[in-house]
Design an enzyme around this catalytic site. Sequence first.
Site, PDB file in Angstrom:
ATOM      1  N   ASP A   1       0.830  -1.203   0.000  1.00 37.90           N
ATOM      2  CA  ASP A   1       0.000   0.000   0.000  1.00 37.90           C
ATOM      3  C   ASP A   1       0.874   1.268   0.000  1.00 37.90           C
ATOM      4  OD1 ASP A   1      -1.857   1.982   0.632  1.00 37.90           O
ATOM      5  OD2 ASP A   1      -2.242   1.261   2.663  1.00 37.90           O
TER       6      ASP A   1
ATOM      7  N   HIS B   1      -3.992   4.125   6.767  1.00 38.37           N
ATOM      8  CA  HIS B   1      -2.867   3.725   5.909  1.00 38.37           C
ATOM      9  C   HIS B   1      -1.525   4.040   6.573  1.00 38.37           C
ATOM     10  CE1 HIS B   1      -5.525   3.066   2.412  1.00 38.37           C
ATOM     11  NE2 HIS B   1      -6.219   4.073   2.930  1.00 38.37           N
TER      12      HIS B   1
END
Length: 552
Positions: free
Chosen positions: A192, A365
């Site tokens: 990610d 995130h």
Amino acid sequence: MADKLKIIPLGGLNEIGKNLTVYEYGQDIIVVDVGMGFPDDDMYGIDVVIPDFTYLIKNKDRIKGIFITHGHEDHIGGIPYLMRDISAPIYATRMSAGLIKLKLEEHRLVNKVKLITCEAGAVVKAGKFSVEFIHVNHSIADAVAFAIRCPQGVCIHTGDFKIDSTPIQGGMIDLARLGQLGNEGVLALLADSTNVERPGFTRTERSVGASFDALFKGCEERIIVTTFASNVDRLQQIIDVAARYGRRVAVTGRSMENAMRVSTELGYMNIPQGVLMDLNQIKSLPRNKVCIITTGSQGETMSALTRMAFNTHRQVEIQAGDRVIISASAIPGNENSIGNVINELYRKGAEVLNERERALHVSGHACQEELKILHALVKPKYFIPVHGEQRMLQIHAKLARDMGMDPRNVVIGDVGKVIEVGPRSIRLNGTVPAGKVFVDGYGVGDVGAVVLRDRRHLAQDGMIVVVAAMSAEDGALLSGPDIITRGFVYVKESEGLMEELRRLALAALERCAQRHTRDWSAIKGEVKNELSSFLYKKTKRSPMILPVIMEV
């Protein structure tokens, strides 16, 4: 000679959203995530953007399984559109499976699709692949990474993740397992890249709870909170603080109601007895005893908060003094929509608080330091940054190189490009059909680039229709031309311009009649050219011109 592993991103690279990655070895294919994206401002009338599934549909008999990292729309939103055409089993954790089931029910596909629930730690065999579920932290319950094994080696696909050492529930990310896999040897890491531009660490979800406590404590006004519907831990914290200060909680917005129903049924939320109430009951309670949780953190047109702000919500009307808490950050592209809603809330006399004033939102995130920990633990031979726009992918690639990775072992892919991975090489080799498919109402893929171009043209310059009747026998003009405009100019104030357009169209039609032209497309072309050159010189605008010739 052993087959090469092929990794084919069909979405999620050079964009935020519609994540879909294909892993292919020999005759076997597995799919990781089937997401959707939201339309850009210039995609008029488009509801949803999904990946192009052409390659998967063509190879549907080779697909051994679809594996879902977590239940966010950009990872599961495309599932109903793909499952119309293929019949592979879907493997997901409980929360993700619950949300997928809701989607399949909406699309009347729930009986057609085999949906298999797996827990973190499970290993699923799928043809020549085996897929291990590894627990990670994210802004939704039950998120996982995958360790994907095939004869070439192990690939780790992180999905969306962060490192949260004090999560609300579910325990910390399984760094021990990731380290163990790193020691055993990892062929490739796909990680990610969303927050790679941010230094440091992402704050823990628990830090938001303290901000809520401060805003609820001593507040004598009604409190309205908006956040992402899927962030179950955030919803739990809001409900807990409301109960602590004696407030009843009402929920509005379909996605919020769905998320709370699924998470409560599966045991991911614990709602104290007597705290939840029906939205219709809020008027019977004092303002300081009410908390409303609503959708609309992104300023979506039909969301509950937007309808409240613009007086179109049936049950809730914004009142002076209402404390509105926006517990979310703006997804890129939504800033204007959110700004419009906030301005309207202020106009009604509400107090609006968002992440600029207080710690009301934390990302799901990983930031740079967390990504470095991941790379150090996994020690991959090859690295492929995913889930991000071009600058994010490039910065993530640089982070890997800074940590000592050979630049030749880092590959930045693109949607539709095949990444071929072997024990001693990684390279881009070939392409497959890929791109964006637009969903407009019930139509999937019937609105393409040409239709969107026409919609932009109409939105920017308007349209002029020229209607005339001509003789089928000799091409003589029988009636018209009549000029009709939409979105170009206000006719009453531009009568002179309309008359000039009619005169030019008449001249063009008469020229065609004198030449006895019977080719209707040539006649339309002549009218169009005559009017468009005149209009551009006169107004510097290029409206869409549609000549309509009736043959009598």
